[in-house]
Design an enzyme around this catalytic site. Structure first.
Site, PDB file in Angstrom:
ATOM      1  N   GLU A   1     -31.070  -7.475   5.139  1.00  0.00           N
ATOM      2  CA  GLU A   1     -29.695  -7.409   4.624  1.00  0.00           C
ATOM      3  C   GLU A   1     -28.694  -7.228   5.766  1.00  0.00           C
ATOM      4  OE1 GLU A   1     -29.142  -8.303   1.726  1.00  0.00           O
ATOM      5  OE2 GLU A   1     -31.181  -8.161   0.974  1.00  0.00           O
TER       6      GLU A   1
ATOM      7  N   GLU B   1     -31.274 -17.707   4.398  1.00  0.00           N
ATOM      8  CA  GLU B   1     -32.297 -16.712   4.078  1.00  0.00           C
ATOM      9  C   GLU B   1     -33.368 -16.680   5.161  1.00  0.00           C
ATOM     10  OE1 GLU B   1     -32.317 -14.352   1.850  1.00  0.00           O
ATOM     11  OE2 GLU B   1     -30.356 -15.109   1.223  1.00  0.00           O
TER      12      GLU B   1
END
Lengths: 203, 289
Positions: free
Chosen positions: B137, B207
């Protein structure tokens, strides 16, 4: 943030690039004179210890690097009398703790150890070098933390209950400013809370 | 810690962004021909507002609340150390009461970002796995993914609105007949479909980038891989209502909640198998293979 950083962000490369950026700890030696100032001008005793905090890597090569660091410190201890031990804190981070009554030797040993990490390509795993000071009669602990990521120092004065003594930190910052390269963005003054009450961050 | 840069990923990322950019340039050209510029400005203002409130919106829709250091000392300490390693100022930390194990990052800049986790995630993962997820994150924050994805989807939203509302809005050239509006709607439809696929591809590449970035921050690709597998395994056991409620937040999740009819090409995240395979590859490279 420079243009180059922006481009790296846009291309999604920045996290990787910054996390692997090598450390350049030349400023570590600034601590030698800071030890004198801390004692002479501010009345602090040094605690006779300093420590290197790093995060490990799951690889054989890193384990070998650690052995190498230990060998270097071991060889150094015969010359300077600086003793060392390894320690893992409650967050899973690793410490090399050095003990010596001569601050000069502490700084040299920290630099030796850090240099070995950097030469083996693990400079980016170095988190901080921590130098400890105290005022025993006032029960004050204060630390100078060198951030390898930022290439700068910041003061850290923990009190019980995860509170920071901001008066002490401010004082240290204003007196040592110019002598040490101090991190001017206080959002990067990351605490390294001791695991035990009244202990050092490396205990 | 030496591993090879993933040139394939970088190339695909750059190509996708270039195609999207070219598509948008052409689209703006067509729109200004037809006289839709006022609509562009209108949607632009709306979008800017969304950009500024996106962090609060995301936290609100997830029911995540910012937590203090006293409430979650361990979590705060972990995020602090990881930020120190990643050379980031420490973001706010939020926790959502939910059994679905997940995490997301919001914020338009490094200074105003928040990382959020669900209580389900805290319960499911061990410390190293949690570290892997948080580092992933933080890599999103570092790579400014919220900003990049918001900008990337701006004109796609405009196209979508023209497809839906074009007849009501009309256009500057209405007096010359209805044809330009039809043209605008058809062009917008094509732009919307193509940009949708490009944006989803871009999201998947980011990602992978965040996985690499996260693994670099912790130095433990294996821990993130094991976290992904654990979360993926747990996802099947949770009640369906929760899944539907949260589907709109998918783009920010570490593993999206899948709805059956959306195919691979339209998903915001790569499959867990692919991500784990790439993390294993990093681990092999760390051992010098």
């Amino acid at each position: 943030m420079g243009l180059f950083d922006s481009i790296r962000s846009v291309l999604g490369l920045r996290a990787e690039a910054d996390a692997t950026r090598a450390a350049d700890p030349e400023d570590l030696f600034g601590m030698s004179t800071a030890y004198l100032t801390m004692e002479a001008d501010l009345g602090y005793d040094h605690v006779g210890a300093a420590a290197l905090c790093f995060s490990s890597v799951d690889s054989t090569d890193f384990a070998e690097t650690l052995d190498e660091v230990e060998a270097i410190l071991h060889a150094g201890s015969e010359e300077t009398g600086t003793t060392f031990r390894r320690h893992e804190d409650s967050h899973g981070y690793q410490w090399v703790v050095l003990e010596d009554n001569d601050p000069e030797d502490l700084v040299t040993s920290i630099h030796f150890a850090a240099d070995e990490f950097i030469e083996r390509g693990y400079g980016s795993r170095l988190l901080a070098a921590v130098f400890g000071f105290e005022k025993p009669d006032e029960n004050v602990h204060a630390y100078w933390i060198y951030s390898f990521r930022r290439g700068a120092y910041y003061p850290f004065a923990p009190q019980t209950g995860h509170e920071r003594n901001q008066r002490v930190e401010f004082k240290l910052q204003s007196v040592l400013d110019g002598e040490l390269g101090i991190e001017d963005d206080e959002r990067y003054w990351y605490p390294l809370w001791p695991d035990s009450r009244g202990g050092h961050p490396w205990d | 810690m030496e591993w090879k840069p993933d040139w394939g990923l970088r190339g695909r990322m750059a190509l996708t962004m270039f195609l999207l950019f070219a598509l948008y340039i052409a689209f703006v050209g067509v729109l200004s021909q037809i006289g839709y510029t006022s609509m562009l400005i209108f949607v632009g203002i709306f979008f800017l507002a969304q950009f500024f409130f996106s962090d609060r919106l995301a936290l609100y829709s997830m029911g995540a609340k910012k937590v203090s250091e006293d409430e979650y000392p361990q979590l705060h300490a972990m995020v602090g150390r990881l930020c120190q390693q990643a050379d980031l100022p420490k973001p706010d930390v939020a926790v959502a009461q939910s059994r679905v194990p997940n995490a997301f990052a919001t914020g338009r800049s490094q200074k105003s970002s928040t990382v959020a986790v669900t209580t389900g995630l805290l319960q499911t993962l061990d410390q190293e796995e949690l570290e892997g997820v948080m580092a992933h994150e933080l890599a999103h924050v570092k790579n400014r993914d919220v900003m990049v994805m918001t900008i990337a989807s701006f004109l796609s939203t405009v196209a979508f609105m023209i497809v839906r509302w074009g007849f009501w809005f009309g256009g500057g050239s209405r007096r010359e007949g209805g044809a330009p509006i039809i043209v605008a709607i058809l062009v917008s439809l094509v732009v919307w479909i193509v940009s949708f696929l490009l944006i989803r591809a871009l999201s998947r590449y980011r990602e992978y980038s965040a996985d690499r970035g996260g693994a670099t921050i912790t130095g433990k690709p294996g821990a993130l891989a094991s976290a992904l597998l654990t979360i993926d395994g747990r996802m099947d056991n949770v009640p369906k209502e929760d899944l539907r409620e949260q589907s709109e937040m998918n783009a920010f999740f570490i593993i999206p909640i899948r709805s059956g009819f959306i195919g691979k090409i339209a998903s915001t995240h790569p499959s867990t198998e692919n991500r784990v395979e790439r993390l294993r590859q990093l681990e092999r490279e760390m051992e010098g293979f």
